[in-house]
Design a protein around this motif. Structure first.
Motif, mmCIF file in Angstrom:
data_model
loop_
_atom_site.group_PDB
_atom_site.id
_atom_site.type_symbol
_atom_site.label_atom_id
_atom_site.label_comp_id
_atom_site.label_asym_id
_atom_site.label_seq_id
_atom_site.Cartn_x
_atom_site.Cartn_y
_atom_site.Cartn_z
ATOM 1 N N THR A 1 56.278 46.805 59.810
ATOM 2 C CA THR A 1 55.037 46.074 59.551
ATOM 3 C C THR A 1 53.935 47.033 59.132
ATOM 4 O OG1 THR A 1 55.637 44.404 61.194
ATOM 5 C CG2 THR A 1 53.317 44.523 60.553
ATOM 6 N N GLY A 2 53.160 46.641 58.125
ATOM 7 C CA GLY A 2 52.011 47.424 57.702
ATOM 8 C C GLY A 2 52.356 48.788 57.141
ATOM 9 N N VAL A 3 53.408 48.850 56.308
ATOM 10 C CA VAL A 3 53.809 50.117 55.704
ATOM 11 C C VAL A 3 53.551 50.073 54.201
ATOM 12 C CG1 VAL A 3 55.537 50.608 57.454
ATOM 13 C CG2 VAL A 3 56.179 49.299 55.422
ATOM 14 N N MET A 4 53.534 51.240 53.574
ATOM 15 C CA MET A 4 53.299 51.297 52.144
ATOM 16 C C MET A 4 54.460 50.682 51.379
ATOM 17 S SD MET A 4 51.645 55.110 51.776
ATOM 18 C CE MET A 4 51.939 55.153 50.006
ATOM 19 N N PHE A 5 54.129 50.043 50.259
ATOM 20 C CA PHE A 5 55.149 49.376 49.455
ATOM 21 C C PHE A 5 56.258 50.327 49.037
ATOM 22 C CE2 PHE A 5 56.745 48.534 45.158
ATOM 23 C CZ PHE A 5 57.408 47.333 45.377
ATOM 24 N N ASN A 6 55.915 51.549 48.620
ATOM 25 C CA ASN A 6 56.954 52.445 48.113
ATOM 26 C C ASN A 6 57.850 52.991 49.215
ATOM 27 O OD1 ASN A 6 55.150 54.322 49.212
ATOM 28 N ND2 ASN A 6 55.507 55.820 47.590
ATOM 29 N N SER A 7 57.553 52.673 50.486
ATOM 30 C CA SER A 7 58.448 53.091 51.563
ATOM 31 C C SER A 7 59.780 52.356 51.490
ATOM 32 C CB SER A 7 57.797 52.860 52.930
ATOM 33 O OG SER A 7 57.732 51.468 53.237
ATOM 34 N N ALA A 8 59.794 51.194 50.835
ATOM 35 C CA ALA A 8 61.046 50.438 50.716
ATOM 36 C C ALA A 8 62.079 51.239 49.945
ATOM 37 C CB ALA A 8 60.789 49.096 50.034
ATOM 38 N N TYR A 9 61.670 51.835 48.832
ATOM 39 C CA TYR A 9 62.594 52.640 48.029
ATOM 40 C C TYR A 9 62.968 53.923 48.772
ATOM 41 C CZ TYR A 9 64.425 55.356 44.104
ATOM 42 O OH TYR A 9 65.221 56.118 43.296
ATOM 43 N N THR A 10 61.978 54.564 49.378
ATOM 44 C CA THR A 10 62.251 55.797 50.116
ATOM 45 C C THR A 10 63.232 55.545 51.259
ATOM 46 O OG1 THR A 10 60.018 56.582 49.611
ATOM 47 C CG2 THR A 10 61.186 57.708 51.377
ATOM 48 N N THR A 11 63.109 54.392 51.897
ATOM 49 C CA THR A 11 63.949 54.069 53.051
ATOM 50 C C THR A 11 65.360 53.660 52.657
ATOM 51 O OG1 THR A 11 62.026 53.353 54.333
ATOM 52 C CG2 THR A 11 64.183 52.541 55.053
ATOM 53 N N GLY A 12 65.490 52.754 51.713
ATOM 54 C CA GLY A 12 66.808 52.191 51.420
ATOM 55 C C GLY A 12 67.156 52.091 49.952
ATOM 56 N N GLY A 13 66.413 52.810 49.095
ATOM 57 C CA GLY A 13 66.770 52.845 47.683
ATOM 58 C C GLY A 13 66.543 51.531 46.965
ATOM 59 N N ALA A 14 67.303 51.338 45.884
ATOM 60 C CA ALA A 14 67.103 50.205 44.985
ATOM 61 C C ALA A 14 67.224 48.863 45.696
ATOM 62 C CB ALA A 14 68.110 50.286 43.836
ATOM 63 N N ALA A 15 68.242 48.691 46.518
ATOM 64 C CA ALA A 15 68.473 47.399 47.162
ATOM 65 C C ALA A 15 67.320 47.010 48.072
ATOM 66 C CB ALA A 15 69.782 47.420 47.944
ATOM 67 N N CYS A 16 66.786 47.967 48.825
ATOM 68 C CA CYS A 16 65.675 47.665 49.721
ATOM 69 C C CYS A 16 64.388 47.422 48.941
ATOM 70 C CB CYS A 16 65.476 48.787 50.733
ATOM 71 S SG CYS A 16 66.723 48.789 52.050
ATOM 72 N N ALA A 17 64.234 48.082 47.807
ATOM 73 C CA ALA A 17 63.069 47.830 46.960
ATOM 74 C C ALA A 17 63.111 46.402 46.428
ATOM 75 C CB ALA A 17 63.020 48.834 45.811
ATOM 76 N N VAL A 18 64.268 45.972 45.943
ATOM 77 C CA VAL A 18 64.415 44.601 45.447
ATOM 78 C C VAL A 18 64.222 43.592 46.579
ATOM 79 C CG1 VAL A 18 66.024 42.931 44.453
ATOM 80 C CG2 VAL A 18 65.894 45.244 43.520
ATOM 81 N N LYS A 19 64.811 43.867 47.729
ATOM 82 C CA LYS A 19 64.675 42.965 48.878
ATOM 83 C C LYS A 19 63.209 42.794 49.261
ATOM 84 C CE LYS A 19 66.340 40.685 52.529
ATOM 85 N NZ LYS A 19 67.165 39.455 52.433
ATOM 86 N N THR A 20 62.466 43.888 49.242
ATOM 87 C CA THR A 20 61.055 43.837 49.611
ATOM 88 C C THR A 20 60.251 43.033 48.609
ATOM 89 O OG1 THR A 20 61.190 45.965 50.771
ATOM 90 C CG2 THR A 20 59.007 45.244 50.058
ATOM 91 N N VAL A 21 60.491 43.238 47.319
ATOM 92 C CA VAL A 21 59.779 42.480 46.284
ATOM 93 C C VAL A 21 60.076 40.995 46.419
ATOM 94 C CG1 VAL A 21 59.661 42.022 43.806
ATOM 95 C CG2 VAL A 21 59.573 44.370 44.648
ATOM 96 N N GLU A 22 61.332 40.652 46.626
ATOM 97 C CA GLU A 22 61.694 39.237 46.768
ATOM 98 C C GLU A 22 61.090 38.639 48.034
ATOM 99 O OE1 GLU A 22 65.868 39.067 44.223
ATOM 100 O OE2 GLU A 22 65.958 38.989 46.423
ATOM 101 N N SER A 23 60.975 39.443 49.090
ATOM 102 C CA SER A 23 60.421 38.955 50.347
ATOM 103 C C SER A 23 58.938 38.645 50.233
ATOM 104 C CB SER A 23 60.643 39.997 51.450
ATOM 105 O OG SER A 23 60.013 39.620 52.658
ATOM 106 N N ILE A 24 58.174 39.520 49.570
ATOM 107 C CA ILE A 24 56.728 39.304 49.490
ATOM 108 C C ILE A 24 56.334 38.318 48.395
ATOM 109 C CG2 ILE A 24 56.267 41.594 50.437
ATOM 110 C CD1 ILE A 24 55.542 42.555 47.680
ATOM 111 N N SER A 25 57.227 38.112 47.422
ATOM 112 C CA SER A 25 56.874 37.270 46.280
ATOM 113 C C SER A 25 57.564 35.907 46.258
ATOM 114 C CB SER A 25 57.213 37.993 44.972
ATOM 115 O OG SER A 25 58.620 38.105 44.810
#
Length: 384
Positions: A166-190
């Motif tokens: 909770t309350g983390v920077m958007f680009n932490s998704a890619y740093t944490t779990g790469g492409a799949a987590c970045a896509v998951k995060t975008v789909e979750s917020i949008s």
């Protein structure tokens, strides 16, 4: 200021839309004579991206050249990692692509990022590209890397699970779990389904601009940023790869020094790149075409559906009718975090207008971005 009447779908930038990079709506380009099928097969098919400005070029053929270019492309199976718990896929031919500019902070990227050679992966640029039904126009939503969001639990492409935060920077998704987590995060917020994923390596981007012979832009103010090694006087410049990379990464040389100002430079550069690439005489030199295609395919990582030369060419071919004037570029509506001026917070009601427009294949209303934080760098860079 109230939103104006809603234009017809697939015509972003008209009444009811805004374009932060240039302010003008798209114009219909006059139709030209069709190329013969043989010439079209040998031609250049271009898909441009952000912030950092990606261009994908491909030429068909058999034998060594095809095998070499096909082998350059790296892909990740995002659909397998994300499973079925995702937003509904549109059925009208519109598409959403998450485009990231990445920097591993190692090898060739170390000197470009100015960071430690720790091998960690970072994404400094993120754009959601919505291609409207008919593939004649597009809206591009830049997501500031410093946006505070709630990151969902996700599974990376190697099967590793990463906890929600909770309350983390958007680009932490890619740093944490790469492409799949970045896509998951975008789909979750949008709530918007990402049909494709395209990642461009910064060092490959620099080489690609050099292969293109540079990109011409005009600066209305001096830009000097030692961190990005950029020093430009006001005026017209043909940027080489290093300068182009410095431009799309600078944040201290323009506006209020925030990531929002950098996004405005990225959007202006993408438009300059899209406009200029049409005038490059690539068909006159097979050697130059191969060099461009070789550099471009080495620079990109795609989702598995685009993970072959034929698939990537077909995808790029479907976008070739979209010019800079057909692109409406905005930034996710945000405001500065009162507790930390280096972070931004999503303006939820305005952001929902953006996501609703994309889900329904409609233009983004002007009201979605009015009164939001901008970074104060609009108009600093334009195409010449």
């Amino acid at each position: 200021m109230s939103a104006e009447s809603t234009p017809e779908p697939g015509i972003p930038g008209e009444s009811g839309t805004t374009d932060e990079a240039g302010g003008g709506g798209p114009r219909r380009r006059p139709g030209g004579r069709r190329r013969r099928p043989r010439a079209r097969r040998r031609g250049v098919m271009i898909a441009a991206w952000t912030a950092a400005g990606v261009v994908v070029l491909g030429g068909t053929g058999l034998g060594y050249v095809y095998v070499k270019l096909n082998g350059n492309i790296k892909s990740v199976d995002i659909d397998q990692a994300l499973g079925t718990d995702r937003p509904t896929k549109a059925d009208n031919g519109s598409e959403n692509i998450l485009v990231l500019g990445s920097d591993t902070r190692s090898g060739a990227n170390k000197k470009l990022g100015g960071g430690a050679d720790d091998g960690s992966a970072r994404s400094d640029t993120a754009m959601i590209v919505h291609v409207y039904e008919g593939h004649k126009s597009a809206s591009v939503v830049s997501v500031p890397r410093d946006t505070l969001i709630d990151r969902p639990e996700c599974t990376d492409t190697r099967g590793g699970t990463h906890d929600a935060a909770t309350g983390v920077m958007f680009n932490s998704a890619y740093t944490t779990g790469g492409a799949a987590c970045a896509v998951k995060t975008v789909e979750s917020i949008s709530g918007v389904r990402m049909d494709h994923y395209l990642e461009v390596d910064f060092s490959g981007f620099e080489k690609l601009i050099d292969e293109l012979g540079g990109v011409e832009i005009t600066t209305t103010k001096d830009i000097k940023d030692p961190d990005s090694h950029l020093d430009l006087k006001a005026g017209t410049h043909t940027l080489d790869g290093a300068q182009a990379l410095g431009l799309v990464r600078t944040r201290h040389g323009v506006g209020d020094g925030s990531d929002l100002g950098r996004i405005q430079l990225q959007q202006a550069f993408v438009k300059a790149l899209v406009d200029q690439v049409k005038d490059v005489g690539l068909l006159t030199s097979g050697t130059k075409l191969y060099a461009l295609a070789d550099t471009a395919t080495k620079a990109v990582t795609t989702d598995s559906d685009l993970g072959s030369l034929n698939s990537l060419m077909s995808f790029a071919g479907g976008l070739k009718g979209i010019g800079a004037a057909d692109m409406n570029m905005v930034t996710l509506p945000v405001r500065y975090d009162p507790a930390n001026p280096n972070r931004v917070i999503v303006e939820k009601a305005k952001a929902q207008q953006v996501w609703t427009a994309l889900r329904n294949d409609r233009p983004i209303p002007r009201s979605a971005t009015e009164g939001t934080a901008t970074g104060e760098a609009a108009g600093v860079v334009s195409s010449s």
